[in-house]
Write a protein that holds these residues in place. Structure first.
Motif, PDB file in Angstrom:
ATOM      1  N   ILE A 158      -3.028   5.886   0.608  1.00  0.00           N
ATOM      2  CA  ILE A 158      -2.777   6.877  -0.448  1.00  0.00           C
ATOM      3  C   ILE A 158      -2.021   6.243  -1.615  1.00  0.00           C
ATOM      4  O   ILE A 158      -1.298   5.262  -1.448  1.00  0.00           O
ATOM      5  CB  ILE A 158      -1.962   8.094   0.071  1.00  0.00           C
ATOM      6  CG1 ILE A 158      -0.594   7.648   0.578  1.00  0.00           C
ATOM      7  CG2 ILE A 158      -2.710   8.877   1.122  1.00  0.00           C
ATOM      8  CD1 ILE A 158       0.367   8.788   0.839  1.00  0.00           C
ATOM      9  N   CYS A 159      -2.230   6.813  -2.790  1.00  0.00           N
ATOM     10  CA  CYS A 159      -1.452   6.427  -3.976  1.00  0.00           C
ATOM     11  C   CYS A 159      -1.248   7.687  -4.810  1.00  0.00           C
ATOM     12  O   CYS A 159      -2.202   8.446  -5.031  1.00  0.00           O
ATOM     13  CB  CYS A 159      -2.191   5.365  -4.787  1.00  0.00           C
ATOM     14  SG  CYS A 159      -1.245   4.799  -6.223  1.00  0.00           S
ATOM     15  N   VAL A 160      -0.011   7.906  -5.237  1.00  0.00           N
ATOM     16  CA  VAL A 160       0.322   9.105  -6.011  1.00  0.00           C
ATOM     17  C   VAL A 160       1.139   8.698  -7.228  1.00  0.00           C
ATOM     18  O   VAL A 160       2.046   7.859  -7.124  1.00  0.00           O
ATOM     19  CB  VAL A 160       1.135  10.117  -5.165  1.00  0.00           C
ATOM     20  CG1 VAL A 160       1.539  11.334  -6.003  1.00  0.00           C
ATOM     21  CG2 VAL A 160       0.337  10.561  -3.936  1.00  0.00           C
TER      22      VAL A 160
ATOM     23  N   GLU B  59       5.278   3.878   1.382  1.00  0.00           N
ATOM     24  CA  GLU B  59       5.918   2.627   1.777  1.00  0.00           C
ATOM     25  C   GLU B  59       6.727   2.037   0.621  1.00  0.00           C
ATOM     26  O   GLU B  59       7.658   1.279   0.829  1.00  0.00           O
ATOM     27  CB  GLU B  59       4.867   1.623   2.250  1.00  0.00           C
ATOM     28  CG  GLU B  59       4.211   2.067   3.555  1.00  0.00           C
ATOM     29  CD  GLU B  59       3.287   1.009   4.127  1.00  0.00           C
ATOM     30  OE1 GLU B  59       3.400  -0.172   3.734  1.00  0.00           O
ATOM     31  OE2 GLU B  59       2.439   1.365   4.960  1.00  0.00           O
ATOM     32  N   HIS B  60       6.337   2.393  -0.618  1.00  0.00           N
ATOM     33  CA  HIS B  60       7.028   1.861  -1.795  1.00  0.00           C
ATOM     34  C   HIS B  60       7.142   2.960  -2.849  1.00  0.00           C
ATOM     35  O   HIS B  60       6.177   3.684  -3.091  1.00  0.00           O
ATOM     36  CB  HIS B  60       6.256   0.680  -2.405  1.00  0.00           C
ATOM     37  CG  HIS B  60       5.956  -0.410  -1.452  1.00  0.00           C
ATOM     38  ND1 HIS B  60       6.848  -1.410  -1.139  1.00  0.00           N
ATOM     39  CD2 HIS B  60       4.844  -0.654  -0.699  1.00  0.00           C
ATOM     40  CE1 HIS B  60       6.297  -2.231  -0.260  1.00  0.00           C
ATOM     41  NE2 HIS B  60       5.084  -1.788   0.030  1.00  0.00           N
TER      42      HIS B  60
ATOM     43  N   LYS C 244       0.847  -1.202   0.000  1.00  0.00           N
ATOM     44  CA  LYS C 244       0.000   0.000   0.000  1.00  0.00           C
ATOM     45  C   LYS C 244       0.878   1.246   0.000  1.00  0.00           C
ATOM     46  O   LYS C 244       2.091   1.177   0.161  1.00  0.00           O
ATOM     47  CB  LYS C 244      -0.950   0.009   1.199  1.00  0.00           C
ATOM     48  CG  LYS C 244      -0.268   0.057   2.556  1.00  0.00           C
ATOM     49  CD  LYS C 244      -1.307   0.192   3.664  1.00  0.00           C
ATOM     50  CE  LYS C 244      -0.648   0.406   5.015  1.00  0.00           C
ATOM     51  NZ  LYS C 244      -1.587   0.671   6.086  1.00  0.00           N
ATOM     52  N   ASN C 245       0.236   2.378  -0.202  1.00  0.00           N
ATOM     53  CA  ASN C 245       0.882   3.696  -0.141  1.00  0.00           C
ATOM     54  C   ASN C 245       2.120   3.793  -1.036  1.00  0.00           C
ATOM     55  O   ASN C 245       3.245   3.871  -0.572  1.00  0.00           O
ATOM     56  CB  ASN C 245       1.220   4.068   1.305  1.00  0.00           C
ATOM     57  CG  ASN C 245      -0.041   4.275   2.123  1.00  0.00           C
ATOM     58  OD1 ASN C 245      -1.131   3.888   1.694  1.00  0.00           O
ATOM     59  ND2 ASN C 245       0.084   4.877   3.279  1.00  0.00           N
ATOM     60  N   GLU C 246       1.847   3.786  -2.330  1.00  0.00           N
ATOM     61  CA  GLU C 246       2.927   3.796  -3.318  1.00  0.00           C
ATOM     62  C   GLU C 246       3.070   5.164  -3.973  1.00  0.00           C
ATOM     63  O   GLU C 246       2.085   5.871  -4.191  1.00  0.00           O
ATOM     64  CB  GLU C 246       2.641   2.759  -4.412  1.00  0.00           C
ATOM     65  CG  GLU C 246       2.647   1.332  -3.880  1.00  0.00           C
ATOM     66  CD  GLU C 246       1.961   0.385  -4.828  1.00  0.00           C
ATOM     67  OE1 GLU C 246       2.555  -0.647  -5.168  1.00  0.00           O
ATOM     68  OE2 GLU C 246       0.812   0.678  -5.243  1.00  0.00           O
ATOM     69  N   GLY C 247       4.313   5.479  -4.303  1.00  0.00           N
ATOM     70  CA  GLY C 247       4.620   6.631  -5.150  1.00  0.00           C
ATOM     71  C   GLY C 247       5.041   6.100  -6.502  1.00  0.00           C
ATOM     72  O   GLY C 247       6.081   5.452  -6.622  1.00  0.00           O
ATOM     73  N   LEU C 248       4.216   6.314  -7.520  1.00  0.00           N
ATOM     74  CA  LEU C 248       4.509   5.829  -8.874  1.00  0.00           C
ATOM     75  C   LEU C 248       5.210   6.957  -9.617  1.00  0.00           C
ATOM     76  O   LEU C 248       4.609   7.995  -9.900  1.00  0.00           O
ATOM     77  CB  LEU C 248       3.210   5.419  -9.587  1.00  0.00           C
ATOM     78  CG  LEU C 248       2.296   4.446  -8.815  1.00  0.00           C
ATOM     79  CD1 LEU C 248       1.022   4.161  -9.602  1.00  0.00           C
ATOM     80  CD2 LEU C 248       3.015   3.144  -8.500  1.00  0.00           C
ATOM     81  N   MET C 249       6.488   6.771  -9.932  1.00  0.00           N
ATOM     82  CA  MET C 249       7.333   7.885 -10.386  1.00  0.00           C
ATOM     83  C   MET C 249       7.451   7.929 -11.916  1.00  0.00           C
ATOM     84  O   MET C 249       7.732   6.924 -12.564  1.00  0.00           O
ATOM     85  CB  MET C 249       8.721   7.766  -9.761  1.00  0.00           C
ATOM     86  CG  MET C 249       8.670   7.783  -8.234  1.00  0.00           C
ATOM     87  SD  MET C 249      10.311   7.693  -7.461  1.00  0.00           S
ATOM     88  CE  MET C 249      10.866   6.064  -7.959  1.00  0.00           C
ATOM     89  N   THR C 250       7.240   9.134 -12.467  1.00  0.00           N
ATOM     90  CA  THR C 250       7.339   9.357 -13.915  1.00  0.00           C
ATOM     91  C   THR C 250       8.109  10.652 -14.168  1.00  0.00           C
ATOM     92  O   THR C 250       8.504  11.350 -13.236  1.00  0.00           O
ATOM     93  CB  THR C 250       5.939   9.507 -14.551  1.00  0.00           C
ATOM     94  OG1 THR C 250       5.360  10.744 -14.125  1.00  0.00           O
ATOM     95  CG2 THR C 250       5.016   8.360 -14.166  1.00  0.00           C
TER      96      THR C 250
END
Length: 973
Positions: free
Chosen positions: A949-951, A966-967, A782-788
């Motif tokens: 959260i997810c971003v 968390e990731h 859970k709670n990931e930052g998806l980076m672009t």
């Protein structure tokens, strides 16, 4: 109806029947003001009004786009800061927006309620002719750009809604490509600059230029007014004349758009786009050949090139696409025909290529097209492409926009350039001419003239560049730092004062008297009864059929819903893959190209989808269906059902070369969606953290599925045997007669035709007993930052309110309207500068916030967390509550086409939503009171405490805020 030659100041210039639309069209000019007006009268209750101005830009500051936003921020009669939002909150609109094109700005509204329609038209006309931009420079600052400085020691930053919207747009390589295509082919015209605004140049826009542009172009003499549907034309014209146009005198306004002189040879142009330092550069280049094609005022070329683009580059039988893929030039091929500009542009695009393949790209295109011209195009392919277009023209089933708005856009494709507004609507004679291609070299001649012999074009190469975003960010910071260094203390204080003044305007509530000037319907204008979609439960060979007897103009819509929860857990992503593969592979009877032709010749299309449905009032239960969605004229049902059977039962997965092509295309199209639909990506990912339904959907078609496809493509050689075996097994488990629900929407008398032919399909399906699987999902992630490499963020947070002990009620949908259009609009969009922000409540308890093209991250999460406090202080009088209720109901009363009604009824059936539930929800919406909204304070506070959260967004911004994740995951390799 009979009309006089002059009515309410409008002179009738022409009147004709448009049989293709079953309509009467009338063209007028308003003699005093010079405004042009087109009326398309028919029995469509979904009335559409639009006023359009020709607005050719001269630079890339985004002036026309920023003005489109800004005129809707208050006007003479309606001085509230955001009448647009007040209308969204409190009208029965079925469409409400504004659109900036490359050369025009359109302000459309739609409603089925005549009183509401007149109200919306009044607010829009006042907005465009008498906006408050002349009184308040802060409107440009908010919607366009401004220097933001709160304290003398702070760094100056750029802020503004359009500035951030375009930063987001310029983060997508596909968006950059298509912007640069127009620029490269038509460089000496308004199309040679960016009407939406390039973030590099937006801060060059001055307040003086902003006002001058409005003064020049937003005059009735430069306007095109459009009225569509079953409204009272005389009443509408009387209102427009008396309230608005009679106040203006005709002016001679030069808004003409020059024609680009032809090039004497194809120009080669290179453009860079940003990728992250960790991404590989290999196979990240876009190659495109782009040609100027005649004029959009040529109806034959306008329609023929839409068909030619599909024929060459879109259908699975497309010969140019096949040649480019066979040559190994790239992993995805697609085309584009940009026809909403004066000189349309035809583009051939290869994605996931390399720049050293440009010569091979050109050679393959020209060799293939020469061969097609010399040998002739397969006549069956031509017939299939023409039939496909004809079916869609006759069906006129537009899902994203009201039908009348689609026609409005088509009208402007000729009217804006001083031609007959109806030529692109009266398609019958043009279609007959194009059908000559069945027996003549019609399309071959088009290819020769407009592509092979055409030197007016570009070879545009879009290259990946590491560090480009960092370079740009550094350049902007340096520019702002140098700007600040030159400012005196007095000028710095002035900037701080401007920032404070803007924030004060943004945070100060409107005067209630100003809000009350915006017209509102009463609850008595709303139908208390929910629409009941006819649905009859029938059975064929022990398979349940849900039949929706509706007038469909002799089309039968046939949907097969196969239960996906019978599929083993390891096969769920393979079921998702089947969605993109079926219909594109060889079968026992047909090659994939012949199959595509058969589908297009005999049907309106056969498509495949996977959907996951939450259960009414149950946070745990869910259903998932593999859907085969098909349509055809009822007389063609035998062919339709035969083709559905052929695909479902007899698809061969053995052609691994073809399989790899499809998987590469699938990955490419998902990359595009990740770039353009980030708010959906993060909200779907978020739901997978705590919901079985969310996790199933995520594995089936979400970000997890994208990573699965990426891995399969990368390791195809070592995994292809396993892949083929798993696809076969997934298909075997899914396509079972004991696993099937059928939805049919057709005319009552046509059901017997369905009955007659469906047996053939049912008898061929697997008959083994089926049971739903028990799945073991991992909820630890859970709670990931998806980076672009995006310049903005998409920010989501949510949980499930049923799990916290709160029941579903229609009042939650009113809460959605209030939080979405009051709280989030003001805090995340107006004050935060994001392009959009949303909240959603489902009957299964899932709720999420999400933002779109958002410059912030923690600030936005803080706004989500403070929603409970906002509700604690929520205060709305009876008039305001009525508005919120009406705005909520408008989303429920959107007119649906027959096929959409059938699909909605089946969806409700699967989710166990009865008509009584629907009526109860409507009653609860209509009965919502202020205290009900305040009572949700505790629920919203408890939801935010769950802290899921997810971003997705800018890598540096996510890393700066890594403490909340968390990731951290790189989206692209």
């Amino acid at each position: 109806m009979e009309l006089k030659s002059i009515i309410h100041g409008f002179k009738l210039l022409d009147e004709k029947q448009v049989k293709e639309l079953n309509s009467t069209a009338r063209l007028f000019v308003h003699e005093k003001s010079g405004a042009k007006l087109l009326n398309i009268e028919n029995d469509d209750e979904n009335k559409v009004f639009a006023i359009t101005f020709r607005t050719p830009p001269t630079d890339s500051t985004g002036l026309s786009h920023i003005l489109e936003h800004s005129v809707l921020c208050g006007s003479r009669k309606f001085p509230a800061k955001d009448p647009f939002v007040e209308l969204a909150k409190g009208s029965l609109n079925t469409y409400l927006n504004a659109m900036t094109f490359s050369d025009k700005t359109m302000y459309p509204i739609a409603s089925t309620n005549e009183k509401d329609f007149m109200n919306l038209m009044d607010v829009y006309l006042d907005a465009v002719f008498y906006p408050n931009i002349y009184k308040y420079p802060e409107i440009l600052m908010q919607e366009g750009w401004h220097y933001e400085l709160e304290k003398p020691e702070d760094d100056i930053t750029y802020k503004g809604v359009v500035y951030n919207e375009m930063k987001g747009a310029f983060s997508s390589p596909e968006a950059i490509l298509f912007r640069k295509i127009q620029e490269s082919v038509l460089p000496d015209t308004p199309y040679g600059v960016e009407s939406g605004g390039d973030p590099e140049y937006i801060p060059d826009l001055t307040y003086e230029d902003f006002l001058a542009f409005h003064k020049k172009y937003y005059h009735p003499s430069n306007s095109y007014i459009y009225l569509y549907g079953n409204g009272n034309l005389e009443e509408q014209m009387k209102f427009i004349n008396e309230e608005y146009l009679s106040n203006f005198d005709k002016q001679d306004i030069d808004s003409s758009i020059p024609i680009q002189e032809s090039f004497d040879k194809i120009k080669e142009i290179h453009v860079d786009y940003p990728i992250s330092p960790e991404e590989g550069e290999r196979e990240k280049t876009f190659l495109s050949l782009n040609y100027a094609i005649d004029r959009s005022t040529n109806p034959e070329i306008y329609l023929a090139f839409q068909i030619l683009e599909y024929l060459l580059l879109e259908t699975p039988a497309a010969p140019l696409k096949k040649a480019l893929l066979d040559a190994g030039i790239g992993k995805d091929v697609f085309g584009s025909f940009d026809m909403s500009i004066q000189q349309p542009i035809f583009s051939i695009v290869v994605k996931n290529s390399d720049k050293d393949k440009k010569e091979l790209f050109e050679k393959t295109v020209y060799d293939t097209l020469n061969k097609l011209v010399n040998d002739g195009i397969d006549k069956k392919l031509i017939q299939a492409a023409v039939n496909s277009k004809e079916f869609s023209l006759r069906e006129a089933d537009t899902r994203s926009y009201p039908k009348g708005l689609i026609y409005a856009i088509k009208v402007m494709d000729s009217w804006l350039y001083d031609s007959d507004p109806l030529i692109n609507l009266q398609y019958e004679p043009t279609l007959e001419k194009i059908k000559e291609s069945f027996t003549s070299p019609y399309f071959e001649n088009l290819i020769r003239k407009y592509i092979l012999d055409n030197t007016h074009g570009t070879l545009l190469i879009l290259n990946p560049k590491k560090g480009l975003l960092e370079e740009r960010t550094k350049k902007v910071k340096q520019k702002l730092s140098e700007y600040k260094a030159k400012l005196s203390d007095q000028e710095i204080n002035e900037l701080i004062h401007q920032t404070e003044k803007l924030k004060e305007r943004q945070t100060t509530p409107d005067d209630p008297k100003d809000i009350e000037k915006i017209p509102v319907l009463s609850l008595s204008d709303i139908n208390k009864e929910a629409e009941k979609i006819p649905q009859e439960e029938k059975g064929e060979n022990d398979v349940k059929v849900l039949f929706h007897p509706l007038f469909t103009n002799k089309i039968t819509y046939l949907n097969l819903y196969f239960d996906l929860k019978v599929v083993e857990q390891k096969l769920i992503p393979y079921a998702g893959m089947l969605v993109g593969i079926l219909g594109k592979m060889d079968t026992e009877k047909y090659s994939y190209a012949d199959l595509a032709n058969e589908i297009n010749i005999h049907t309106g299309g056969i498509h495949f989808y996977a959907e996951t449905y939450g259960m009414n009032g149950d946070s745990k239960a869910y259903e998932s269906k593999f859907i085969v969605k098909a349509k055809a004229l009822t007389e063609k049902l035998p062919q339709l059902i035969g083709l559905m059977k052929e695909i479902i039962i007899a698809t061969s997965f053995e052609n691994d070369k073809r399989l790899l092509e499809i998987i590469r295309e699938m990955k490419s199209r998902m990359e595009m969606a990740l770039n353009s639909q980030g708010h959906s990506v993060v909200s779907d990912r978020l739901l997978a953290y705590f919901s079985e339904k969310g996790q199933f959907a995520e594995i089936l078609k979400g970000f997890s599925f994208y990573k699965f496809v990426e891995d399969i493509e990368e390791n195809f050689e070592s995994r292809k045997k396993e892949l083929i075996a798993n696809l076969k097994e997934a298909a075997n488990q899914i396509f079972n007669v004991n696993n099937l629900l059928i939805g049919v929407t057709a005319q009552e008398e046509d059901y017997v035709e369905f009955q007659k032919h469906i047996t053939e399909l049912l008898g061929s399906l697997n008959t083994a007993p089926v049971t739903q699987q028990k799945y073991s999902f991992d909820f630890s992630i859970k709670n990931e930052g998806l980076m672009t490499q995006s310049d903005i963020q998409y920010v989501a947070k949510g949980y499930n309110f049923l799990e916290l002990g709160y029941p579903y009620s229609g009042s939650l949908q009113v809460l959605k309207t209030i939080i979405g259009l009051d709280y989030l609009w003001n805090r995340v969009r107006v004050q935060g500068g994001a392009y959009g922000a949303f909240i959603n409540f489902s009957r299964n308890g899932n709720v999420y916030f999400s933002s779109y093209r958002d410059p912030n991250l923690k600030k936005t999460l803080k706004v989500y967390d403070e929603a409970g406090e906002y509700l604690e202080k929520f205060d709305a009088n009876e008039r305001e509550m009525t508005k919120y209720i009406i705005g909520t109901i408008s989303k429920y009363d959107f007119p649906l086409s027959p096929s959409m009604k059938g699909e909605k009824a089946v969806s409700q059936y699967i989710s166990k939503v009865t008509y009584e539930d629907i009526q109860k929800e409507r009653d609860e919406i209509l009965g919502t009171r202020k205290k009900d909204i305040i009572n949700y304070k505790k629920m919203m506070q408890e939801l935010s405490q769950q802290n899921y959260i997810c971003v997705m967004g800018n890598k540096d911004v996510i890393k700066e805020n890594k403490d909340i994740f968390e990731h951290l995951i790189d989206v692209f390799k």
